[in-house]
Scaffold this active site. Structure first.
Site, mmCIF file in Angstrom:
data_model
loop_
_atom_site.group_PDB
_atom_site.id
_atom_site.type_symbol
_atom_site.label_atom_id
_atom_site.label_comp_id
_atom_site.label_asym_id
_atom_site.label_seq_id
_atom_site.Cartn_x
_atom_site.Cartn_y
_atom_site.Cartn_z
ATOM 1 N N GLY A 69 18.803 -33.559 3.995
ATOM 2 C CA GLY A 69 19.103 -33.229 5.319
ATOM 3 C C GLY A 69 18.036 -33.377 6.244
ATOM 4 O O GLY A 69 17.885 -34.092 6.996
ATOM 5 N N SER A 81 16.991 -38.855 -0.133
ATOM 6 C CA SER A 81 16.848 -38.654 1.352
ATOM 7 C C SER A 81 15.632 -37.440 1.515
ATOM 8 O O SER A 81 14.577 -37.599 1.252
ATOM 9 C CB SER A 81 17.863 -38.155 2.002
ATOM 10 N N TYR A 82 16.011 -36.506 2.347
ATOM 11 C CA TYR A 82 14.967 -35.258 2.527
ATOM 12 C C TYR A 82 14.662 -34.738 0.982
ATOM 13 O O TYR A 82 13.624 -33.854 1.023
ATOM 14 C CB TYR A 82 15.234 -34.390 3.622
ATOM 15 N N ASP A 103 19.732 -49.361 4.025
ATOM 16 C CA ASP A 103 19.600 -48.246 4.646
ATOM 17 C C ASP A 103 18.646 -48.338 5.886
ATOM 18 O O ASP A 103 17.743 -48.677 5.505
ATOM 19 C CB ASP A 103 19.170 -47.262 3.569
ATOM 20 N N HIS A 122 21.811 -45.893 2.045
ATOM 21 C CA HIS A 122 21.295 -44.618 1.937
ATOM 22 C C HIS A 122 21.538 -43.724 0.853
ATOM 23 O O HIS A 122 20.852 -43.256 -0.096
ATOM 24 C CB HIS A 122 21.529 -43.509 3.149
#
Length: 481
Positions: A84, A180-181, A403, A455
């Site tokens: 996020g 991701s994060y 992505d 992603h």
């Protein structure tokens, strides 16, 4: 007399140990999931609940464990984290990527994911930090001032407490995975575990990490993202050169000129696409409006991905194009909205032992409050990579190659800064006699792409993602044929 006192002391200690053991068994049994609403019958055990990580602030993190259906005692523990920052591992990892269940399009029940990673490991989904999903803090200020450091420390405290509750996992091999994060969360937690284990009489048996489409380094991630947009014809030559010339990718906050160029690129040049998979159709509602997958601003980037959100409460808003594409390719871009309906159901929350404190806000896939108030982020994770490599951890990095949010070019630029020696040169790897992607093995790191994946790699390419995961656990290169 002394002997009598010794015997009394021993007896007392035995009673204390037995009492603690019984208490832990009760805690574990209290977390057992008998069955989720609309769930098909399964042969594996599930547990979910809370572990308090800070008693003073009243911070508690929510977890969901899905054990392997075969020989769970012989299989490793794999922790999954979503990023996020502010997004839920239950919403994404568990419900649309690697977990054993998928939510049906009416959000009335679940069906089995035949490519679930719990076929080969016990999966522990953690919602972190407090404020994400069902995880909470009694100190509301925590939601407005959080970041990397507290997330890593709380996640370590969670794992220590969780292992006390489930002692059968204490000596098990542990791997941390995410996307991701979580490119920050996973290495940062691994570093905390390494520090803790070096000092503890009861070290955690951490063996390795694997991250996908991972936020890694401010400068190279941003440079790689703009390069990807241009090389995939998403932006014009003019916009590309203006971004390269006007933006200082090392800064936490970009100039107004740079911000406006990002906005122009998205609003005027991208078009109506899913930035998380540039070749998949977006989720369109029956009235022609668009349901947008949760888009969050990465802390070290400009507002290049807008936080636009439709909270869908009326299922008559159907994903027409999504349903057509799902029939063709098995991919449904509307899965996030199903999760937001399902996990807000009182019967589901009761079955999960979730939301016992009656949180004042709805469960959402991502928390915009946390995302907007993320006040502590590492400029680069590359120094932690060097620590993990030196510590002998297995490190794998993978990238879905369609992505545009954290694209393959960003990852390659970042990893190149490690200047690692190549052990096995670039080659195509295969799954079901098709090229699953490409890979290169370095001294200390394995890098792999997943062809045609967005992603969330396991959402778009579940079979290839499972093959990747199996190779990671074995510590063997991906198959050449």
């Amino acid at each position: 007399m002394a002997k009598t006192l010794d015997l009394i002391s021993v007896a007392f200690l035995v009673l204390v140990v037995v009492s603690q053991s019984e208490s832990l068994k009760q805690e574990e049994e209290g977390d057992r999931i008998s069955e989720l609403p609309g769930q098909p019958k399964v042969s594996f055990q599930q547990f979910s609940g809370y572990v308090t990580v800070n008693k003073v602030a009243g911070r508690a993190l929510f977890y969901w464990l899905t054990e392997s259906p075969t020989s769970p005692l012989s299989k490793p523990l794999v922790i999954w984290l979503n990023g996020g920052p502010g997004c839920s591992s239950v919403a994404y990892g568990a419900s649309e990527e690697i977990g054993p269940f998928r939510i049906n399009k009416s959000a009335s029940g679940l069906y089995l994911n035949k490519f679930s990673w719990n076929h080969v490991a016990n999966l522990l989904f953690l919602e972190a930090p407090a404020g994400v999903g069902f995880s909470y803090s009694n100190r509301s200020s925590d939601l407005f001032d959080t970041g990397d450091t507290r997330t890593a420390m709380d996640s370590l405290q969670f794992l220590i407490g969780w292992l006390d509750r489930f002692p059968r996992y204490k000596n098990r091999e542990v791997y941390i995975t995410g996307e991701s994060y979580a490119g920050h969360y996973v290495p940062q937690l691994a570093r905390q575990i390494m520090v803790y284990s070096n000092k503890s009489k009861h070290p955690i048996n951490l063996k390795g990490i694997m991250v996908g489409n991972a936020v890694t380094d401010n400068y190279y991630d941003n440079l790689g993202t703009v390069t990807y947009w241009w090389s995939h014809a998403m932006i014009s030559d003019k916009t590309y050169h203006q971004l390269i010339n006007s933006c200082d990718f090392r800064r936490q906050k970009e100039s107004d000129e740079c911000e406006s160029m990002y906005s122009y690129a998205m609003d005027q040049e991208f078009g109506n696409i899913d930035q998380y998979n540039i070749y998949a159709p977006p989720c369109n509602n029956s009235d022609g409006s668009r349901f947008t997958r949760q888009s969050m601003r990465l802390p070290h980037r400009p507002h290049r991905v807008p936080i636009s959100r439709l909270y869908v409460v009326n299922m008559q808003l159907s994903c027409i194009r999504a349903n057509i594409f799902r029939q063709i390719a098995g991919y449904d871009p509307c899965t996030e909205k199903y999760a937001e309906i399902y996990y807000n159901r009182p019967d589901v929350q009761k079955a999960l032992h979730a939301n016992k404190t009656r949180i004042r806000y709805k469960w959402t896939a991502c928390s915009e409050v946390l995302n907007r108030n993320w006040n502590d982020t590492d400029v680069s994770i590359l120094p932690i990579y060097r620590e993990m490599i030196a510590g002998g951890l297995r490190v794998w990095v993978f990238s879905g190659d369609v992505d545009s949010v954290v694209p393959v070019t960003a990852t390659r630029y970042s990893l190149a800064q490690l200047k690692l020696t190549t052990k096995i040169p670039w080659y195509p790897w295969y799954v079901k006699k098709q090229v699953g992607g490409w890979t290169e093995v370095y001294e200390g790191v394995t890098f792999a792409t997943v062809r045609g994946a967005g992603h969330e790699v396991p959402l778009f390419k579940p079979r290839a993602a499972l093959e990747l995961f199996k190779s990671f656990l074995r510590g063997t290169p991906l198959p050449k044929s």
